[in-house]
Design an enzyme around this catalytic site. Structure first.
Site, short mmCIF file in Angstrom:
data_model
loop_
_atom_site.label_atom_id
_atom_site.label_comp_id
_atom_site.label_asym_id
_atom_site.label_seq_id
_atom_site.Cartn_x
_atom_site.Cartn_y
_atom_site.Cartn_z
N CYS A 1 3.56 -7.70 13.99
CA CYS A 1 5.02 -7.17 13.96
C CYS A 1 5.81 -8.64 13.92
O CYS A 1 7.18 -8.21 13.60
CB CYS A 1 5.37 -6.66 15.30
SG CYS A 1 4.26 -5.25 15.42
N CYS B 1 -0.47 -4.40 21.01
CA CYS B 1 0.57 -3.84 20.37
C CYS B 1 0.41 -2.58 20.10
O CYS B 1 -0.45 -2.00 19.62
CB CYS B 1 0.66 -4.52 18.99
SG CYS B 1 1.75 -3.77 17.73
N HIS C 1 4.29 1.10 1.96
CA HIS C 1 5.43 0.50 1.43
C HIS C 1 5.68 1.27 0.11
O HIS C 1 6.96 1.31 -0.17
CB HIS C 1 4.91 -0.99 0.91
CG HIS C 1 4.35 -1.62 1.88
ND1 HIS C 1 2.99 -1.98 1.91
CD2 HIS C 1 4.65 -2.32 2.99
CE1 HIS C 1 2.62 -2.64 3.06
NE2 HIS C 1 3.57 -3.07 3.81
N LYS D 1 -2.64 -2.37 7.05
CA LYS D 1 -3.80 -3.23 6.90
C LYS D 1 -4.38 -3.45 8.36
O LYS D 1 -5.48 -3.55 8.19
CB LYS D 1 -3.15 -4.59 6.36
CG LYS D 1 -4.31 -5.06 5.83
CD LYS D 1 -3.75 -6.39 4.97
CE LYS D 1 -4.97 -7.40 4.67
NZ LYS D 1 -4.89 -8.57 5.68
N HIS E 1 0.76 -1.16 -0.15
CA HIS E 1 0.03 -0.13 -0.01
C HIS E 1 0.69 1.24 -0.11
O HIS E 1 2.18 1.18 -0.14
CB HIS E 1 -0.94 0.13 1.13
CG HIS E 1 -0.26 -0.18 2.66
ND1 HIS E 1 0.60 0.79 3.10
CD2 HIS E 1 -0.10 -1.41 3.33
CE1 HIS E 1 0.98 0.58 4.34
NE2 HIS E 1 0.46 -0.96 4.58
N CYS F 1 3.21 -10.02 19.13
CA CYS F 1 2.16 -9.61 17.91
C CYS F 1 2.49 -10.04 16.70
O CYS F 1 3.80 -10.02 16.41
CB CYS F 1 2.74 -8.04 18.05
SG CYS F 1 1.66 -7.14 16.53
N HIS G 1 0.12 -1.74 16.19
CA HIS G 1 -1.24 -2.29 15.57
C HIS G 1 -2.55 -2.05 16.55
O HIS G 1 -3.61 -2.29 16.06
CB HIS G 1 -0.95 -3.79 15.33
CG HIS G 1 0.10 -3.84 14.19
ND1 HIS G 1 1.36 -4.08 14.26
CD2 HIS G 1 0.16 -3.46 12.75
CE1 HIS G 1 2.19 -4.28 13.41
NE2 HIS G 1 1.37 -3.68 12.34
N LYS H 1 -0.84 5.05 12.18
CA LYS H 1 -0.02 4.72 11.17
C LYS H 1 -0.64 3.96 9.96
O LYS H 1 -1.55 2.89 10.49
CB LYS H 1 1.25 3.60 11.82
CG LYS H 1 2.08 3.16 10.64
CD LYS H 1 2.81 2.12 11.05
CE LYS H 1 3.61 1.33 10.10
NZ LYS H 1 3.78 -0.06 10.12
N1 MSP Z 1 9.21 -7.93 6.94
C1 MSP Z 1 9.61 -6.91 7.66
C2 MSP Z 1 10.86 -6.07 7.39
C3 MSP Z 1 12.04 -7.02 7.27
S1 MSP Z 1 13.48 -6.44 6.63
C4 MSP Z 1 14.70 -7.20 7.04
C5 MSP Z 1 8.51 -5.78 7.57
N2 MSP Z 1 7.79 -5.77 6.60
S2 MSP Z 1 6.37 -4.98 6.51
O1 MSP Z 1 5.67 -5.41 5.24
O2 MSP Z 1 5.75 -4.65 7.45
O3 MSP Z 1 7.17 -3.22 5.92
C6 MSP Z 1 7.47 -2.64 7.11
C7 MSP Z 1 7.76 -1.25 6.16
O4 MSP Z 1 7.03 -1.00 5.44
C8 MSP Z 1 8.34 -0.32 7.10
O5 MSP Z 1 9.41 -0.26 7.88
C9 MSP Z 1 7.96 0.95 6.20
O6 MSP Z 1 9.52 0.76 5.40
C10 MSP Z 1 7.01 0.46 5.21
N3 MSP Z 1 5.62 1.16 5.84
C11 MSP Z 1 4.59 0.35 6.09
N4 MSP Z 1 3.66 1.19 6.39
C12 MSP Z 1 4.24 2.50 6.60
C13 MSP Z 1 3.53 3.70 6.90
N5 MSP Z 1 2.11 3.77 7.06
N6 MSP Z 1 4.29 4.74 6.71
C14 MSP Z 1 5.50 4.87 6.16
N7 MSP Z 1 6.30 3.77 6.04
C15 MSP Z 1 5.28 2.33 6.01
O7 MSP Z 1 8.53 -5.16 8.54
#
Ligand code: MSP
Length: 500
Positions: free
Chosen positions: A130, A148, A22, A304, A19, A127, A151, A301
């Site tokens: 996370c 959490c 990411h 999903k 989304h 969690c 979340h 934040k």
């Molecule tokens: N799989 C782990 C990361 C492992 S890296 C060795 C993970 N994945 S995640 O799908 O949850 O992605 C997290 C990352 O997505 C965050 O660190 C950030 O870079 C990005 N974001 C997800 N939602 C976000 C926001 N609402 N705002 C900004 N960035 C965000 O954690």
């Protein structure tokens, strides 16, 4: 001087499509990758998916498919989204790739052989979103129940025999690194972690899960009843993806120049845990950890789990193409502060900057050059004020880009473009018999601006360079007056205004 620039995004959990959050991280990494390619660096840009663990196991169960089938399909979904957003990654890593599994097994075995892993029982709150254990003081309570902090969902109680990694042994090392090494950027994040470590110390962490609970993972080589904890598995992607074990020359070439881009939610794992693992494996720490804050919506934040997701395809629809979305995300990008997402804000950035300022200037100058000079504009002396502004802007832009401050870099280019529009209004080239000097000056400004904006809006910048007949070059080597003759073949409309 040519250098090597290795840049990574976090690898994402593909339990759902990516989304806007990411996209925020991935576009930022892409902009840095593109900028470094422009200035002549040898870039390796890696993104990918984090495919193991309970979260994925459950997501696949819910769909009634095998997790491997599920993550295979989702890998294609992610690749499709990154293509939609024009992400120029060089490699897409998946933690189910066999070379990666081999690295994970070898690494955990090495820690075990070094006496850094031991078996003991664990009890605590977890969690699943996370994939993280929370200790008292870290979680929040809602109606007296642990939730959490990210979340805001109830935590799950876990009690099991597990393998621990002796993180506690690395406390002094971590404190020293956070205090004295310039890795974490912005530095405030290093101080935040440092404060926590100094206050609470480091506790050993679980690095395995019993197979009967989490079977979807990499088997622990010294105990087949366990799978490797998903974070230990995931972090190692940064080294397996550049050939650790398999091709050490390649690994040694890229590793000293690695830049990890992450959101602040995964700061702890990427400092305390990752630095300790690397130390235990006798690998140098990363060169830079670039941390950004969150995109938020209604105070939470975006994610999903919070149910406030903004879909990438909706953004692309609204802002017509990847460039509009990329520009807006980078214009609001902030490493320190959370950014509240609002359609009004996004629309006004798009309309006033992309449509009215850049788009309007390109269209006006293209039309004028064709009408007044048959599309051929010869070199003339560039207006003094504009030429000073171009040089100043290039300097500031390069400085900001080197400091990873993409938003400021964009703003100085916009200032330059506003000056250019003011210059058009002031000099009124449409009234002149021969507006050669004015148009040449403006074309040089447009060339400089699109060169600087190329990493952010590559499609639009390329479109202008094609229509006006110049090449996008290295923004740190831009020379005013380099073009002997512009040949304008088109006056493109780059961005159509949206009605608010
Ligand atoms: N799989 C782990 C990361 C492992 S890296 C060795 C993970 N994945 S995640 O799908 O949850 O992605 C997290 C990352 O997505 C965050 O660190 C950030 O870079 C990005 N974001 C997800 N939602 C976000 C926001 N609402 N705002 C900004 N960035 C965000 O954690």
């Amino acid at each position: 001087m040519m250098s090597i620039f290795y840049i990574t995004t976090p690898i994402y959990y593909p339990n759902a499509p990516p989304h806007i959050g990411h996209a925020y991280t991935t576009v930022f990494a892409d902009v840095l990758a593109r900028y470094h390619r422009l200035i002549g660096d040898e870039v390796f840009f890696m993104t990918g998916n984090d495919e193991h663990g309970l979260k994925l196991q459950r997501a696949a169960e819910k769909k009634g498919v095998h997790p491997k089938q599920f993550v295979d399909e989702m890998a294609d979904v992610y690749k499709k989204y990154w293509e939609l957003l024009d992400i120029s990654y060089d490699y897409f890593i998946r933690t189910t790739d066999d070379y990666h599994e081999k690295v994970v097994k070898t690494a955990i075995q090495k820690l075990y052989d070094k006496g850094l892993v031991y078996k003991a029982s664990y009890a605590g709150w977890y969690c699943v979103d996370c994939e993280k254990f929370y200790s008292p003081g870290e979680y929040i309570e809602i109606n007296g129940k642990p939730h959490c902090p990210i979340h805001k969902k109830p935590l799950e109680w876990l009690e099991e025999e597990t393998y621990y990694f002796k993180l506690s042994e690395f406390e002094d090392f971590i404190i020293d690194v956070l205090k004295n090494k310039d890795i974490v950027y912005p530095r405030s994040y290093a101080l935040e972690v440092l404060g926590k470590v100094e206050k609470e110390g480091l506790r050993d962490v679980s690095i395995a899960r019993p197979k009967e609970r989490v079977w979807w993972g990499i088997e622990v080589p010294f105990d087949k009843n366990y799978t490797v904890y998903v974070w230990f598995d995931a972090l190692l992607n940064y080294i397996s993806g550049i050939g650790y074990l398999e091709d050490m020359d390649r690994f040694n070439k890229y590793w000293p120049n690695v830049h990890h881009v992450i959101g602040k939610d995964i700061l702890w794992f990427h400092t305390v845990v990752w630095f300790s693992i690397l130390k235990a494996l006798d690998i140098e720490l990363p060169k830079k950890l670039l941390v950004h804050a969150f995109l938020i919506n209604r105070g939470l934040k975006i994610g999903k789990s919070a149910g406030n997701v903004i879909a990438i395809e909706d953004l692309i629809d609204r802002y017509q193409d990847s460039d509009g979305v990329r520009y807006i995300l980078m214009r609001v990008f902030n490493m320190d502060k959370d950014v509240d997402v609002s359609t009004e804000l996004f629309d006004s950035i798009y309309n006033s900057e992309l449509a009215d300022t850049l788009g309007n200037l390109v269209r006006r100058i293209g039309v004028l050059a064709k009408k007044k000079l048959g599309g051929i504009v010869y070199k003339r002396e560039v207006d003094k004020e504009l030429s000073t502004s171009i040089v100043e802007t290039l300097n500031k832009y390069n400085e900001y880009m080197e400091a990873y401050d993409v938003s400021r870099a964009i703003q100085v280019v916009m200032d330059l473009l506003r000056k250019a529009n003011a210059y058009v209004n002031l000099t009124r080239p449409w009234e002149k018999m021969d507006p050669g000097k004015e148009l040449y000056s403006l074309l040089e400004t447009i060339r400089a601006s699109t060169t600087m904006l190329y990493p952010i809006i590559p499609k639009a910048a390329s479109k202008v360079s094609k229509a006006f007949g110049y090449r996008i070059g290295n923004p740190s080597e831009y020379v005013i007056g380099e073009i002997e003759r512009y040949n304008i073949v088109d006056a493109p409309i780059l961005f159509r205004k949206i009605k608010q």
